[in-house]
Design an enzyme around this catalytic site. Structure first.
Site, PDB file in Angstrom:
ATOM      1  N   GLY A 152      50.213  62.539  34.264  1.00  0.00           N
ATOM      2  CA  GLY A 152      50.286  62.169  35.348  1.00  0.00           C
ATOM      3  C   GLY A 152      50.044  60.698  35.355  1.00  0.00           C
ATOM      4  O   GLY A 152      50.844  59.572  35.704  1.00  0.00           O
ATOM      5  N   ASN A 153      49.911  60.322  34.068  1.00  0.00           N
ATOM      6  CA  ASN A 153      49.581  59.073  32.996  1.00  0.00           C
ATOM      7  C   ASN A 153      50.982  58.817  31.968  1.00  0.00           C
ATOM      8  O   ASN A 153      50.490  59.410  31.050  1.00  0.00           O
ATOM      9  CB  ASN A 153      48.527  58.779  31.986  1.00  0.00           C
ATOM     10  CG  ASN A 153      47.831  57.224  31.611  1.00  0.00           C
ATOM     11  OD1 ASN A 153      48.883  56.782  31.312  1.00  0.00           O
ATOM     12  ND2 ASN A 153      46.762  57.257  31.174  1.00  0.00           N
ATOM     13  N   ALA A 199      52.347  57.301  30.466  1.00  0.00           N
ATOM     14  CA  ALA A 199      52.263  56.455  28.930  1.00  0.00           C
ATOM     15  C   ALA A 199      51.562  57.039  27.767  1.00  0.00           C
ATOM     16  O   ALA A 199      52.281  57.600  26.913  1.00  0.00           O
ATOM     17  CB  ALA A 199      51.376  55.053  28.669  1.00  0.00           C
ATOM     18  N   GLU A 248      36.619  57.666  40.567  1.00  0.00           N
ATOM     19  CA  GLU A 248      37.128  57.487  39.267  1.00  0.00           C
ATOM     20  C   GLU A 248      37.357  55.574  39.726  1.00  0.00           C
ATOM     21  O   GLU A 248      37.448  54.541  38.899  1.00  0.00           O
ATOM     22  CB  GLU A 248      38.988  56.978  39.322  1.00  0.00           C
ATOM     23  CG  GLU A 248      39.305  58.303  39.558  1.00  0.00           C
ATOM     24  CD  GLU A 248      39.597  59.361  38.022  1.00  0.00           C
ATOM     25  OE1 GLU A 248      40.258  58.445  36.485  1.00  0.00           O
ATOM     26  OE2 GLU A 248      39.034  60.654  37.177  1.00  0.00           O
ATOM     27  N   ARG A 262      43.703  61.428  41.736  1.00  0.00           N
ATOM     28  CA  ARG A 262      42.130  61.127  40.986  1.00  0.00           C
ATOM     29  C   ARG A 262      40.938  61.094  41.872  1.00  0.00           C
ATOM     30  O   ARG A 262      39.816  61.313  41.838  1.00  0.00           O
ATOM     31  CB  ARG A 262      42.458  60.914  39.827  1.00  0.00           C
ATOM     32  CG  ARG A 262      43.377  60.924  38.716  1.00  0.00           C
ATOM     33  CD  ARG A 262      43.149  60.413  37.337  1.00  0.00           C
ATOM     34  NE  ARG A 262      43.658  59.825  36.088  1.00  0.00           N
ATOM     35  CZ  ARG A 262      43.257  59.701  35.821  1.00  0.00           C
ATOM     36  NH1 ARG A 262      42.291  59.433  34.979  1.00  0.00           N
ATOM     37  NH2 ARG A 262      44.689  59.406  34.748  1.00  0.00           N
ATOM     38  N   HIS A 320      45.664  55.415  39.009  1.00  0.00           N
ATOM     39  CA  HIS A 320      45.027  55.065  39.762  1.00  0.00           C
ATOM     40  C   HIS A 320      45.430  53.594  40.653  1.00  0.00           C
ATOM     41  O   HIS A 320      47.163  52.904  40.067  1.00  0.00           O
ATOM     42  CB  HIS A 320      43.791  54.120  39.147  1.00  0.00           C
ATOM     43  CG  HIS A 320      42.931  55.159  38.006  1.00  0.00           C
ATOM     44  ND1 HIS A 320      43.102  54.776  36.693  1.00  0.00           N
ATOM     45  CD2 HIS A 320      42.081  55.853  38.320  1.00  0.00           C
ATOM     46  CE1 HIS A 320      41.990  56.214  36.507  1.00  0.00           C
ATOM     47  NE2 HIS A 320      42.328  56.197  37.041  1.00  0.00           N
ATOM     48  N   ASP A 368      44.636  50.640  41.070  1.00  0.00           N
ATOM     49  CA  ASP A 368      44.604  49.249  39.673  1.00  0.00           C
ATOM     50  C   ASP A 368      46.279  49.499  38.945  1.00  0.00           C
ATOM     51  O   ASP A 368      46.412  48.136  38.670  1.00  0.00           O
ATOM     52  CB  ASP A 368      44.112  48.749  39.694  1.00  0.00           C
ATOM     53  CG  ASP A 368      43.291  49.973  38.107  1.00  0.00           C
ATOM     54  OD1 ASP A 368      44.200  50.799  37.613  1.00  0.00           O
ATOM     55  OD2 ASP A 368      42.598  49.384  37.245  1.00  0.00           O
ATOM     56  N   CYS A 423      42.865  47.613  33.125  1.00  0.00           N
ATOM     57  CA  CYS A 423      41.394  48.739  32.819  1.00  0.00           C
ATOM     58  C   CYS A 423      40.770  48.884  32.039  1.00  0.00           C
ATOM     59  O   CYS A 423      39.184  49.453  32.086  1.00  0.00           O
ATOM     60  CB  CYS A 423      42.289  49.636  32.715  1.00  0.00           C
ATOM     61  SG  CYS A 423      43.883  50.333  33.824  1.00  0.00           S
TER      62      CYS A 423
END
Ligand code: SUG
Length: 452
Positions: free
Chosen positions: A32-33, A35, A182, A220, A256, A258, A374
């Site tokens: 899901g991330n 990068a 998280e 998450r 997230h 953010d 982050c």
């Protein structure tokens, strides 16, 4: 006036950045991330990564902000490999894990604690019932490599914020995927001044057994975890706003909130598609903070794909002393995308409180899905609270120089996935962390230093 006299009116937001660990690597550990997946198994550059992080801290320090840091975690973490059943001499543990279960070795080696926004949720004293600053380490239950972080995070936070008169520390929310927490990556605080009571905005991706979440990527943050943190911190329920993250944003790679929003004081800078019901959230926030203002970037201008690819919202929105208007501290990547740069310039030049753009190079972190925001944990501190912080963890010019020298001495230039099993890397970790604890005067902080 009373606010000014007792110092609370002078409260500032300090940023504590995670120092990048010497095992910084790309293991593709976070579904899901995007990068993280894209850079999996590529060589990493730990020394450059740590220097980029330190340079960002120095930049903000030089701009007049209070800048602190969190220590890197011990990686490879042998106790984790022991718990997975690998026993014996350290070199054998590493070799057998590399051969039989490389994914477990990667978990025990990730430098993911560098993303301090996920370290904890922090409530300022102005918001808590007992007038102390409250800390809850995030359980990070949804990703195995991150779920091993909270124990050391709690120890580090207690070392930095040790004074019980000012600081209260809670255990992480009991883990379990349904209660994933998280930390501050899904928490923003809106207020008229940092030292005044504000609104706590908790953004969640999943709630109870409901099925309103994303379909491609994991959600998450659980609403239940945020509610537990709000209770533990003694927040006034009338000043807490829970908002569902737009599942479309999670599915586009905003693992997230953010990644698609950031706030400072009364201003929320956000993508149009960040929240499931932005109008209701704005109304709820305005009821607590009348000056609340949202600066929205429309999807027609910046798609979610461009937002996730450039991380323009994973910026730090800050008040630089002596500067009129707020400043966005953005990743370099956000000025390389012409649509994103045009949107940022329109925001800077528009009729809103954001007036300055600063770009920082944190590419090594970005390649694992972590931008400027982050890397930092926000801690609002009154002058008395700031005086109670362990000064070894606050950045000044001398500390910056010492940390740069320390990184250059101990960190490898390049690391490949195969290097994680190199017993020399473990020796380098121990030598580096022994030097760091000596530099910071903490005594035995790490597991390997405390082992009987
Ligand atoms: O949890 N990446 C981190 C990035 C965290 C970013 N934090 C915030 N948005 N606040 C994560 O997904 C990748 C590790 C790897 O694949 O090697 C990683 O853990």
């Amino acid at each position: 006036m009373a606010q000014q006299q007792d110092g609370t009116g002078l409260a500032v937001e300090a940023n504590f950045d995670g120092i990048v660990g010497n095992t910084h690597n790309y293991a593709g550990l976070s579904p899901g991330n995007l990068a993280s997946a894209r850079h999996a198994q590529k060589p990493s550059h730990p020394r450059a990564a740590a220097r980029q992080g330190l340079a960002k801290m120095k930049r903000l320090h030089d701009l007049g902000l209070v800048q602190g840091f969190l220590p890197p975690h011990e990686r490879p973490h042998l106790p984790t490999l022991h718990a997975f059943g690998f026993t014996g001499k350290a070199a054998d543990v590493l070799a057998r894990a590399a051969k039989d279960a490389p994914a477990l070795l990667a978990i025990a080696c990730s430098a993911s604690p560098m993303w301090a926004a996920n370290a904890a949720t922090v409530s300022p004293s102005a918001d808590s019932a007992d007038g102390r600053v409250h800390f809850t380490p995030a359980n990070l239950a949804s990703m195995a490599h991150r779920a091993i972080e909270p124990a050391f995070t709690g120890r580090a936070l207690r070392t930095i914020f040790a004074d019980d008169a000012h600081f209260a520390h809670h255990p992480p929310v009991p883990a379990g995927n349904r209660f994933g927490d998280e930390g501050a990556a899904n928490y923003d605080r809106l207020c008229s001044a940092h030292g005044e009571a504000g609104a706590a905005l908790f953004v969640y991706g999943r709630a109870g057994g409901d099925e309103a979440g994303p379909t491609r990527h994991p959600a998450r943050q659980a609403l239940e975890a945020s509610a537990a943190v709000a209770r533990a911190h003694g927040l006034d329920p009338a000043r807490v706003v829970y908002a569902r993250q737009n599942p479309v944003a999670i599915d586009a790679g905003a693992f997230h909130n953010d990644v698609v929003s950031v706030a400072n004081r009364h201003v929320l800078f956000s993508h149009e598609q960040a929240l499931a019901d932005p109008a209701a959230v704005a109304e709820a926030l305005r009821a607590v903070v009348p000056a609340f203002e949202v600066v929205t970037v429309p999807a027609a201008q910046v798609s979610l794909e461009d937002a996730v690819g450039s991380y323009l919202f994973n910026s730090q929105l800050v008040d630089i002393p002596g500067r009129e208007g707020m400043t966005l501290v953005l990743p370099e990547e956000s000025r390389e995308n012409p649509r994103v740069l045009a949107a940022l310039e329109a925001v800077r030049d528009g009729d809103n409180p954001i007036a300055h753009l600063e770009f920082v190079d944190v590419r090594q972190s970005m390649d694992n899905g972590g931008g400027p925001a982050c890397l930092r944990l926000r801690v609002v501190l009154t002058p008395a609270e700031r005086a109670a912080v362990n000064p070894a963890f606050l950045l000044d010019d001398a500390r910056y120089d010492a940390l740069c020298t320390w990184v250059d001495r101990h960190y490898r230039e390049t690391l490949t996935p195969a290097d994680l099993a190199d017993p020399a890397l473990l020796d380098e970790t121990y030598a580096a962390l022994d030097d760091l604890t000596a530099l910071l005067g903490t005594g035995a902080l790490y597991d390997f230093q405390r082992a009987p």
